[in-house]
Design a protein around this motif. Structure first.
Motif, short mmCIF file in Angstrom:
data_model
loop_
_atom_site.label_atom_id
_atom_site.label_comp_id
_atom_site.label_asym_id
_atom_site.label_seq_id
_atom_site.Cartn_x
_atom_site.Cartn_y
_atom_site.Cartn_z
N ALA A 115 14.54 -16.24 -25.84
CA ALA A 115 14.00 -15.36 -24.81
C ALA A 115 14.45 -15.85 -23.44
CB ALA A 115 12.49 -15.34 -24.89
N VAL A 116 14.85 -14.91 -22.60
CA VAL A 116 15.37 -15.24 -21.27
C VAL A 116 14.34 -14.94 -20.19
CG1 VAL A 116 17.18 -14.74 -19.60
CG2 VAL A 116 17.72 -14.81 -22.05
N THR A 117 13.83 -13.70 -20.19
CA THR A 117 12.90 -13.29 -19.16
C THR A 117 12.18 -12.04 -19.60
OG1 THR A 117 12.67 -12.60 -16.83
CG2 THR A 117 14.72 -12.00 -17.95
N THR A 118 10.97 -11.84 -19.06
CA THR A 118 10.18 -10.67 -19.42
C THR A 118 9.58 -10.05 -18.17
OG1 THR A 118 8.55 -9.89 -21.03
CG2 THR A 118 7.93 -11.80 -19.72
N ILE A 119 9.27 -8.76 -18.26
CA ILE A 119 8.58 -8.07 -17.19
C ILE A 119 7.55 -7.13 -17.80
CG2 ILE A 119 10.30 -6.20 -17.04
CD1 ILE A 119 9.86 -6.31 -13.95
N ILE A 122 14.76 -10.35 -13.23
CA ILE A 122 14.53 -9.15 -14.01
C ILE A 122 13.87 -8.11 -13.11
CG2 ILE A 122 12.26 -9.94 -14.85
CD1 ILE A 122 12.95 -8.57 -17.54
N SER A 123 14.24 -6.87 -13.30
CA SER A 123 13.60 -5.80 -12.55
C SER A 123 13.58 -4.54 -13.40
CB SER A 123 14.34 -5.54 -11.23
OG SER A 123 15.65 -5.06 -11.46
N GLN A 124 12.79 -3.58 -12.97
CA GLN A 124 12.71 -2.32 -13.72
C GLN A 124 12.55 -1.17 -12.75
OE1 GLN A 124 9.33 -2.80 -16.33
NE2 GLN A 124 7.87 -2.99 -14.66
N ASP A 125 13.13 -0.06 -13.13
CA ASP A 125 12.97 1.18 -12.38
C ASP A 125 12.17 2.11 -13.28
OD1 ASP A 125 13.22 3.72 -11.26
OD2 ASP A 125 15.21 3.30 -10.48
N ASN A 126 10.87 2.19 -13.03
CA ASN A 126 10.00 2.96 -13.92
C ASN A 126 10.33 4.45 -13.89
OD1 ASN A 126 8.60 0.70 -14.83
ND2 ASN A 126 7.13 0.80 -13.15
#
Length: 121
Positions: free
Chosen positions: A44-48, A66-70
């Protein structure tokens, strides 16, 4: 449900790459990037989480984000100061469950097909 990664490639040590994961068919409460190098176990590297909170493996802290565009249902992994040991197949994974160990790959029912990242010295 489908997770589709893109953006992998080859880069020299010290360089940067961004990989993406488009999510179709469900809204995860947690998304995680894993990687697997040849001959090694997947890690595992990263989680959001849906609320934007994050966790990182010690090996990538300060270098990966890590980022997310919901709105677009897309997950990103921004990788900086890349090292040859970052060479691996990178996978995104999603789940509805939270409160358990984020790095346990058994908690993730949905996986992408992977995208290769190669870092040369």
């Amino acid at each position: 449900v489908q997770l589709v990664e893109s953006g992998g490639g080859s880069v020299q040590a010290g360089g940067s790459l961004r990989v993406s994961c488009a999510v179709y068919g469900f809204t995860p409460r947690r998304m995680t990037w894993f990687r697997q190098a040849p001959g090694k176990q997947r890690e595992a590297v990263t989680t959001i989480y849906l609320d934007g909170s994050t966790n990182y493996a010690d090996s990538v802290k300060g270098r990966f984000f890590i980022s997310q565009d919901n709105a677009k249902n897309t997950l990103y992994l921004h990788m900086n100061t890349l090292k040859p040991e970052d060479t691996a197949m990178y996978y995104c994974a999603g789940t509805w469950t939270v409160g358990d160990m984020w790095s346990d790959e058994g908690r993730y029912p949905y996986w992408g097909q992977g995208t290769q990242v190669t870092v040369s010295s």
